[in-house]
Scaffold this active site. Structure first.
Site, PDB file in Angstrom:
ATOM      1  N   ASP A 125       0.879  -1.299   0.073  1.00 23.95           N
ATOM      2  CA  ASP A 125       0.114  -0.172  -0.092  1.00 23.95           C
ATOM      3  C   ASP A 125       0.790   1.329  -0.122  1.00 23.95           C
ATOM      4  O   ASP A 125       1.464   1.631   1.011  1.00 23.95           O
ATOM      5  CB  ASP A 125      -1.014   0.019   1.210  1.00 23.95           C
ATOM      6  CG  ASP A 125      -1.903   0.898   1.089  1.00 23.95           C
ATOM      7  OD1 ASP A 125      -2.134   1.890   0.251  1.00 23.95           O
ATOM      8  OD2 ASP A 125      -2.589   1.042   2.342  1.00 23.95           O
ATOM      9  N   GLU A 169      -2.623  10.426   1.026  1.00 23.35           N
ATOM     10  CA  GLU A 169      -3.955   9.775   0.780  1.00 23.35           C
ATOM     11  C   GLU A 169      -4.239   9.270   1.988  1.00 23.35           C
ATOM     12  O   GLU A 169      -5.472   9.062   1.987  1.00 23.35           O
ATOM     13  CB  GLU A 169      -3.473   8.605  -0.309  1.00 23.35           C
ATOM     14  CG  GLU A 169      -4.907   7.852  -0.704  1.00 23.35           C
ATOM     15  CD  GLU A 169      -5.135   6.654   0.073  1.00 23.35           C
ATOM     16  OE1 GLU A 169      -6.440   6.171   0.245  1.00 23.35           O
ATOM     17  OE2 GLU A 169      -4.490   6.171   1.023  1.00 23.35           O
ATOM     18  N   GLU A 170      -3.374   8.700   2.758  1.00 19.14           N
ATOM     19  CA  GLU A 170      -3.690   8.003   4.045  1.00 19.14           C
ATOM     20  C   GLU A 170      -4.212   8.982   5.128  1.00 19.14           C
ATOM     21  O   GLU A 170      -4.698   8.610   6.169  1.00 19.14           O
ATOM     22  CB  GLU A 170      -2.311   7.180   4.463  1.00 19.14           C
ATOM     23  CG  GLU A 170      -1.792   6.211   3.697  1.00 19.14           C
ATOM     24  CD  GLU A 170      -2.767   5.126   3.576  1.00 19.14           C
ATOM     25  OE1 GLU A 170      -3.759   4.889   4.087  1.00 19.14           O
ATOM     26  OE2 GLU A 170      -2.127   3.976   2.840  1.00 19.14           O
TER      27      GLU A 170
END
Ligand SMILES: *[C@@H]1O[C@H](CO)[C@@H](O)[C@H](O)[C@H]1NC(C)=O
Ligand SMILES: *[C@@H]1O[C@H](CO)[C@@H](O)[C@H](O)[C@H]1NC(C)=O
Ligand SMILES: *[C@@H]1O[C@H](CO)[C@@H](O)[C@H](O)[C@H]1NC(C)=O
Length: 384
Positions: free
Chosen positions: A135, A169-170
């Protein structure tokens, strides 16, 4: 030219047939080029993982990626994104394309930040371990190699595909939201996240909630003189655990995670403050529908609690109409809702989300190789 849109299994089967019908010299050449493409793939994947890039700290991986893409003759645009906090370094989205055509029919995209903590790159036999290996650096590396290979084979041309790698994004999607300022539109956007090499047909929505209680401090021996914020908060949280939340056939149940609780200062002091942070994964309806249930449930407890909602969106539909791919529904959020536009969208990538964010994040070398084929098939499908 007829484009390939068959499943990875079918691709392997085709290759096996081709291998029988060509002469040994060509076979040697083919296997040589296969192993050199594997080593470029693994080197890029390793390079990305080696640069620690916990959200907010994407500067060095961004620089590495920009230099890599420039070395492969892509035109690279650096898009500055606000530092995560004043103590974080600068950071950039990386946008790349061939030649002068920043406008392309298809965009391929993923994110270069990771969750904490950092785990270093490690090769264990057929497995690759490390933070971001799944990820989403597995997606980033395989997308880039897929585009390189299609370009080298003359199957895509300038104006067909651009690449976008975003930060943040996280932690809320600031990078992808900033990408809306590029002022571009695409027919198709292919997003990279771990989907076990399947095409995601949708993902749950998400919403953050903070619930706080304000009591009155006092000596624990004289509860009647104070008001316990913990005693206000706990029944509300308990009621929420049992609240009926929307469900749907496609996405299952809306789930509620009480991820963090805080309250009081010492065992013998009546707590003045208490609060909890919740993450809700929405399986049906809009965030507003779920907000109403939460407010009603909390109000029924008869205490004055402060309920604050943070961001959020309902379930996200994703296109999955490409023949040859298995489909999957996922429970995690992505940057898909952060990118505006009417484009068709796909979500695909190597590795499983069950490994992502874990202390044993890893994937198989063969997953990466299959993902390169998968991305090539998706890109070619998008350009039909
Ligand atoms: C990049 O472009 C230059 C000049 O057009 C060419 O000489 C070089 O081989 C290219 N490099 C790659 C990696 O394609
Ligand atoms: C949804 O919740 C119901 C009731 O709590 C439970 O019986 C069911 O198994 C859940 N469904 C899924 C897909 O988890
Ligand atoms: C409770 O929170 C308020 C601010 O909302 C703060 O002024 C106060 O010091 C806090 N009390 C305790 C005991 O932490």
């Amino acid at each position: 030219m007829k484009l390939l849109t068959i499943s990875t299994l079918a691709v392997v089967a085709n290759w096996a047939q081709v291998a029988h019908s060509i002469d040994p010299a060509q076979e040697l050449l083919r296997s040589h080029s296969e192993s050199s493409s594997r080593s470029s793939l693994l080197a890029l994947h390793k390079g990305l993982i080696t640069h620690e890039s916990i959200s907010g700290n994407e500067e060095s991986v961004g620089k590495y990626l920009a230099e890599y893409l420039e070395s492969k003759n892509f035109t690279v645009e650096i898009q500055e994104v606000e530092p995560r906090t004043s103590s974080h370094p600068p950071r950039n989205n990386i946008f790349a394309y061939t030649g002068k055509s920043r406008e392309t029919r298809t965009l391929i995209s993923s994110h270069i930040d990771t969750v904490p903590p950092f785990w270093k790159y490690e090769r264990r036999g057929d497995e690759i371990w490390g933070r971001g290996s799944v990820d989403a650096k597995g997606s980033v590396a395989t997308q880039i190699i897929a585009v390189e290979e299609l370009l080298a084979a003359g199957k895509i041309l300038e104006g067909d595909v651009s690449l976008l790698y975003v930060v943040g994004e996280e932690v809320g999607g600031e990078g992808m939201r900033k990408a809306n300022d590029l002022g571009l539109e695409w027919e198709t956007v292919i997003f990279g996240e771990p989907t076990e090499l399947k095409l995601a047909s949708g993902h749950k929505g998400t919403m953050g909630v903070q619930i706080s209680a304000k009591g009155k401090a006092g000596h624990s021996g004289y509860p009647e003189l104070g008001k316990s914020a913990n005693a206000m908060l706990i029944p509300a949280l308990n009621a929420l655990l049992h609240a009926e939340l929307p469900s749907s056939e496609k996405y299952g149940n809306t789930t509620l995670n009480i991820g963090r609780m805080e309250g009081g200062v010492a065992g013998n002091v009546i707590p003045e403050n208490a609060s909890a942070l919740l993450a809700i994964r929405i399986a049906d309806g809009s965030p507003e529908d779920v907000q109403k249930i939460i407010v009603d449930t909390v109000e029924k407890q008869g205490e004055e609690l402060d309920v604050k909602f943070m961001g959020g969106y309902g379930p996200v539909y994703i296109d999955s109409d490409v023949p040859g791919f298995e489909t999957i529904v996922v429970n995690y959020g992505t940057d898909i809702p952060n990118l505006k536009g009417e484009h068709k969208r796909y979500l695909y990538g190597p590795g499983t989300i069950l490994m992502a964010h874990s202390d044993h994040e890893h994937l198989l070398v063969s997953d990466l190789e299959t993902a390169v084929k998968g991305y090539k098939a998706l890109i070619e499908h998008s350009l039909k």
